[in-house]
Design a protein around this motif. Structure first.
Motif: not given
Length: 1099
Positions: A1000-1023
């Motif tokens: 369910k935590a993965v389901d939450v993370y996957c709601k995050f919209p991927i930006p055109e140029t991902p940042s290190f903060d965004d990479a934390f969620i992907f990781g």
């Protein structure tokens, strides 16, 4: 016979550069666009020599093409056939050419150096330069030039901060215009300035420095406009990409340089408060620089040096410590004089390295400034080996060790260690005591990263355990560790720890000063250094003794008076009967610092010191001088009889804030950085306390100061402690008293209450704190869409602190009202500013700050990330008002805003099982002065707007207890719906769900919209998505591949190596190929990748 030189070379109708010289063979010339040919006038030195001119068809005239550089070769041949060539490069301008060949300023230096093809420049000027003349020369006199739309010979009036000068040159045919832009910055004004119109003081005050805005930056789309001084907002947003005032996320292009505001500030009438009282003449701010030299005042300090004892015994036995023996690294020299000379040369090299460009970067081994200081320390320590009774050598070694502390602390310099070679510097490393404290905390179930209050509680438990078991010796050591660790909760902070720790170079410096004093206690300078370090340790009583001895030996030692005044003010019993004496010392110290800043501000260059800081402590980075200004303000406020001979307390606090805010953006984020922010918080809280003493008519200013103090507490780098949290809560309570129906104010109060709860969930009254926090957040949500003049929410009125306040007001009204008078009505329903003081604690108590609730740790640890997410996780719930009406304690469904977040895709995460409706950045922003609307049967007033902040705060508060998880999840989801680019909501909700259902935590993370140029903060969620799916062996989950690709694009393939190895071992070769190809942006069947895949046996 072999003479092939020219005697004369002229060009008509132009001149070339350089001037003709027979030995110079290369020349340049530029001609207007209407000149289509040139004629050469040539004469050889030898009448027998001949010449030819290329392109002239055997003559002397050469045709020129428009807009082209024609290279003409003049070949000279001597009688014996020797040939020499002269070259003339002739540029015929195009009628469309719009360029300059020269650009000069009447003051200052252009950076970078002028070049015709470069169009942007900057220039730094002294603070008193108000006019600047520009000399701009085009290659063609027919090209008109304007400076800021005026003729080029018109001087430019400069703003007090930053001015933009556009030098426009138009081509000869009028078809092309080129603009050269110069950003001219005047150095910051070195003194606090008061506007004559108090409304302008409020309008143009920087929220952080509490002084006039300097180089104002407006945050784009903020309403009302949020303005900050440029250097301060740049520093604060290095680590937090949020608006400090309303905590809304900043867009990529959020900075707007507001030259119009800078100009308005420059033209406003103002005056300079003087140290001995009164003010300078009123002038336009931009003209006040003319008065700086005449504003300096001599402070008359009564000489009490004859009353000070000079025969105070020194209780210290000089001895060679282990760390000093390890410094004795010079083996090929035993002459103390030569060693001292070598040490001085090393110090000179240190200053040269500091002054060189890029000194904060990585230095080559042997060239680091720190290594030069180490070399100086080795030389002095070795000299002491052969001459141990020389007190001056002890002092010199102490000064070098102290400088090393400041080099690391202020400049962020570190010595580069090469693991292949042993370091000669084997002195004990710092941190042993910190490690001991961490081990004790772990023993009692407290994480090393827990709030300081919980760590101290764990250490105290260990102390009690040892006492009860009869291990008194070990208990004494633990008690020492408790006292050492607790210093982190004071304004003295880590510097006080290090000054009393002989494993620190600062503590070692103190021992060397003590050694010198023990050898010769008749030298004022030795007593001064010891007294100075005792102040750093927070040992004020002993410092007073040594500083008085210093003045008894040298009555003219002005810095000793400065430190003595501070020590008197900060000692436990305060200055008491010596208040006027301390005021005189601190007043003199403030004037000296003002004079130093004035001199630096009026110089064209940036002044650099070539003295060790211990030798010359009169510098802006000396936080003890700035703390002295704060203490001066407090003493002046408590001593009415000095009001006619001293600057007002408020102006003194403003001066301290100005100096601290001008300094902290220029130093590395070490101990001094935090202490400078302490001083700023002290200034804020003391000014707020002064206003609270006279609240009538100051309600708007009090509310503004409360908001600004709360904002700075949250964004500061000061470690959290009980005093910080107390001030934050008290400040927010005062704001709510002033604005009880403001959604934003109630949100800030809830954040402060939650911060205080999180600091120690086991404290007395913790349950009440958490309930109050939830009530404040619910009240904030309940006010959405309602006017800020509506009735006070019941959730606020039910809180104990509010009830106590009302009771206190009733008692005060009874005392103020005669017994025979009729009491009409109860206490005011809206509450004024009275009751709660937002000032710092008396004596040394500094301002204090809290966090809005720590995020739930990921995988048993604290979530640590950079940028936006880190800022939120670090300081907890972020502020905001709300706009949607709802009943108190209830939240109606939230509509997302129509605007998608900048830089984000308009759809949700590619692997999201459910798409949110049109994502929004939460574009509606909380304000202290929201839009005004008119509702039927209600008065016209401001409306509370809706943002995600109170929902995020309530979600956090609910998550603290397991019974509220479902309701907490509901509010987290509302935050994600309203502001889908806020990382904290995803991280905290996912961590909360991780314990019961990781997928369910993965389901939450996957709601995050991927930006055109991902940042290190965004990479934390992907990781996190990748880590959870891999941990639970969900190798076939369709979300795994895309997130591995996104993660690898930001952090590189190395971050995925262990995951790829696992997939390869599980024969998930197709997924491995997909990930590698996706990261490289190539198809899976790319020939180069195919070869690699075969090598990896994936094909």
């Amino acid at each position: 016979m072999d003479d092939c030189d020219l005697e004369k070379l002229n060009l008509k109708p132009a001149k070339f550069t350089p001037s003709f010289n027979k030995n110079v063979t290369e020349y340049h010339a530029t001609l207007p666009s209407d000149v289509d040919k040139v004629t050469f006038d040539v004469l050889t030195s030898d009448t027998g020599a001949s010449y030819s001119i290329s392109g002239s068809d055997g003559g002397k005239t050469v045709p020129l093409k428009e807009g082209v550089t024609t290279d003409v070769k003049i070949e000279v041949t001597s009688e014996d056939g020797t040939i020499k060539n002269y070259f003339v490069h002739i540029k015929r301008l195009s009628g469309k050419d719009a360029s300059l060949i020269e650009l000069k300023l009447s003051d200052g230096i252009l950076q970078p150096e002028f070049a015709s093809e470069h169009f942007e420049y900057c220039c730094l000027l002294p603070c008193h330069i108000k006019l600047l003349s520009i000399a701009a020369k085009p290659p063609d006199v027919k090209c008109p030039v304007t400076v800021n739309n005026a003729t080029s010979d018109t001087p430019v009036s400069l703003n007090i901060g930053e001015s933009k000068i556009d030098v426009a040159v138009k081509s000869a045919d009028g078809s092309v215009t080129q603009v050269y832009t110069i950003i001219v910055t005047r150095k910051p004004f070195p003194r606090y300035v008061k506007f004559i119109d108090p409304n302008l003081s409020l309008k143009y005050e920087d929220p952080i420095s509490l002084a006039a805005l300097y180089c104002p930056i407006r945050i784009k789309d903020s309403e009302p406009p949020h303005m900050f001084s440029g250097p301060l907002i740049y520093e604060i947003t290095k680590t937090s990409k949020f608006d400090p005032l309303n905590e809304m996320p900043l867009e990529n292009d959020w900075k707007v340089s507001d030259y119009a505001t800078d100009e308005a500030i420059s033209n406003a009438d103002a005056s300079i408060p003087l140290v001995n009282g009164g003010c300078s003449d009123a002038k336009k701010f931009t003209d006040l620089g003319e008065l700086l030299k005449t504003c300096g005042q001599k402070v008359n300090v009564e000489d009490k040096s004859k009353k000070f004892k000079t025969d105070v015994q020194v209780q210290h036995d000089p001895k060679v410590c282990g760390w000093e023996k390890q410094l004795q690294q010079i083996f090929d020299e035993s002459n103390p004089m030569k060693l001292c000379t070598a040490a001085k040369q090393a110090v000179e090299k240190y200053f040269a390295a500091i002054a060189s460009a890029g000194h904060r970067g990585h230095s080559q081994t042997g060239e680091s400034p720190i290594e030069h200081l180490d070399q100086a320390a080795y030389c002095y320590a070795t000299a002491l080996k052969y001459k141990p009774k020389d007190p001056n050598l002890h002092v010199q070694l102490g000064l070098v060790l102290e400088e090393k502390y400041f080099a690391e602390d202020l400049l962020g310099l570190k010595k580069e260690e090469n693991d292949d070679f042993p370091s000669l510097n084997v002195q004990a490393k710092e941190g042993s005591r910190e490690e001991e404290c961490g081990a004790i905390c772990k023993l009692h179930g407290c994480d090393a990263k827990a709030p300081l209050s919980l760590q101290l509680k764990a250490i105290d438990k260990e102390y009690q355990t040892l006492i009860n078991s009869g291990q008194s010796e070990k208990a004494d050591h633990v008690q020492f560790l408790f006292a050492w660790k607790s210093k982190q909760a004071t304004q003295e902070g880590l510097a006080a720890q290090k000054a009393s720790d002989d494993t620190s170079c600062l503590g070692q410096a103190y021992l060397k000063y003590m050694d010198a004093l023990a050898l010769d206690d008749t030298k004022a300078v030795y007593n001064f250094h010891v007294g100075r370090l005792l102040v750093m340790q927070g040992n004020y009583d002993d410092a007073i003794v040594r500083l008085e001895v210093t003045l008894g030996l040298n009555a003219q030692h002005q810095l000793a008076r400065s430190y003595l005044g501070l020590a008197l003010a900060l000692r436990k019993e305060g200055a008491g009967s010596r208040s006027k004496e301390a005021i005189g010392y601190l007043q003199e110290s403030m004037e000296s610092l003002i004079a130093l800043n004035t001199e630096a501000a009026m110089k064209p260059e940036i002044l650099r010191s070539d003295k060790l800081r211990g030798e010359s402590p009169l510098v802006n980075t000396n936080v003890y001088l700035l703390r002295g200004i704060i203490q001066l303000g407090r003493l002046v406020a408590q001593t009415p009889e000095v009001k006619d001979t001293c600057m007002s307390a408020a102006d003194i606090f403003h001066t301290a804030a100005l100096f601290a805010s001008a300094t902290f953006p220029t130093v590395a984020k070490g101990d001094t950085y935090k202490q400078l922010q302490w001083i700023l918080l002290d200034a804020h809280s003391n000014l707020l306390e002064l206003l609270s003493l006279n609240p009538k008519g100051n309600e708007k200013l009090i509310a503004l100061r409360c908001e600004r103090l709360s904002a700075f507490i949250k964004c500061s780098a000061i470690p959290t402690n009980e005093n910080i949290l107390a001030l934050q809560e008290k400040t927010c309570q005062q704001l709510v008293q002033n604005q009880p129906s403001s959604s934003h104010a109630l949100y800030l109060l809830g954040s402060a209450q939650l911060s205080k709860y999180d600091d120690n969930p086991e404290q007395d009254g913790a349950e009440g704190l958490l309930n109050d926090a939830k009530a404040s957040f619910r009240a904030s949500l309940g006010l959405e869409g309602k006017m800020a003049t509506t009735d006070i929410p019941s959730e606020l009125m039910d809180q104990q602190w509010w009830k106590k306040r009302l009771e206190k007001e009733k008692e005060e009204q009874k005392k103020a009202t005669p017994a025979t008078a009729t009491n009409k009505g109860g206490p005011p329903s809206r509450g004024g500013a009275a009751g709660v003081k937002g000032g710092a604690t008396a004596g040394r108590g500094g301002a204090v700050r809290g966090r809005g609730g720590a995020t739930t740790p990921a995988r048993g640890g604290t979530t640590v990330r950079g940028g936006r997410g880190a800022a939120a996780a670090a300081r907890g719930a972020r502020g905001g008002a709300a706009t949607r009406p709802a009943a108190a304690g209830k939240v109606s469904p939230v509509k997302p805003a129509a605007k998608a977040p900048t830089g984000k895709t308009s759809s949700s995460h590619v692997c999201s099982p459910a798409k949110p409706t049109t994502p929004s950045t939460g574009a509606t922003k909380p304000t202290t002065e929201p839009e005004t609307v008119e509702a039927k049967d209600q008065k016209v007033g401001p409306v509370n707007k809706a943002t995600y902040h109170p929902r995020l705060g309530l979600a956090r508060a609910l998550s603290r207890l397991p019974d509220n998880i479902e309701e907490s999840q509901k509010y987290y989801e509302q935050v994600i719906h309203m502001a889908p680019d806020i990382h904290d909501a995803y991280v905290e909700l996912a961590n909360m769900l991780m314990k019961s259902s990781p997928l369910k935590a993965v389901d939450v993370y996957c709601k995050f919209p991927i930006p055109e140029t991902p940042s290190f903060d965004d990479a934390f969620i992907f990781g996190e998505i990748v880590q959870i799916l891999m941990k639970h062996e969900q190798y076939d989950d369709p979300r795994l591949g895309p997130n591995m690709i996104s993660y690898g694009k930001v952090l590189g393939l190395a971050a995925l190596e262990k995951y790829v190895d696992t997939l390869s071992a599980k024969f998930k070769h197709d997924l491995c190929k997909q990930v590698y190809a996706g990261i490289h942006g190539k198809p899976v069947d790319d020939p180069d990748l195919t070869t690699f895949f075969k090598f990896k046996c994936w094909m």
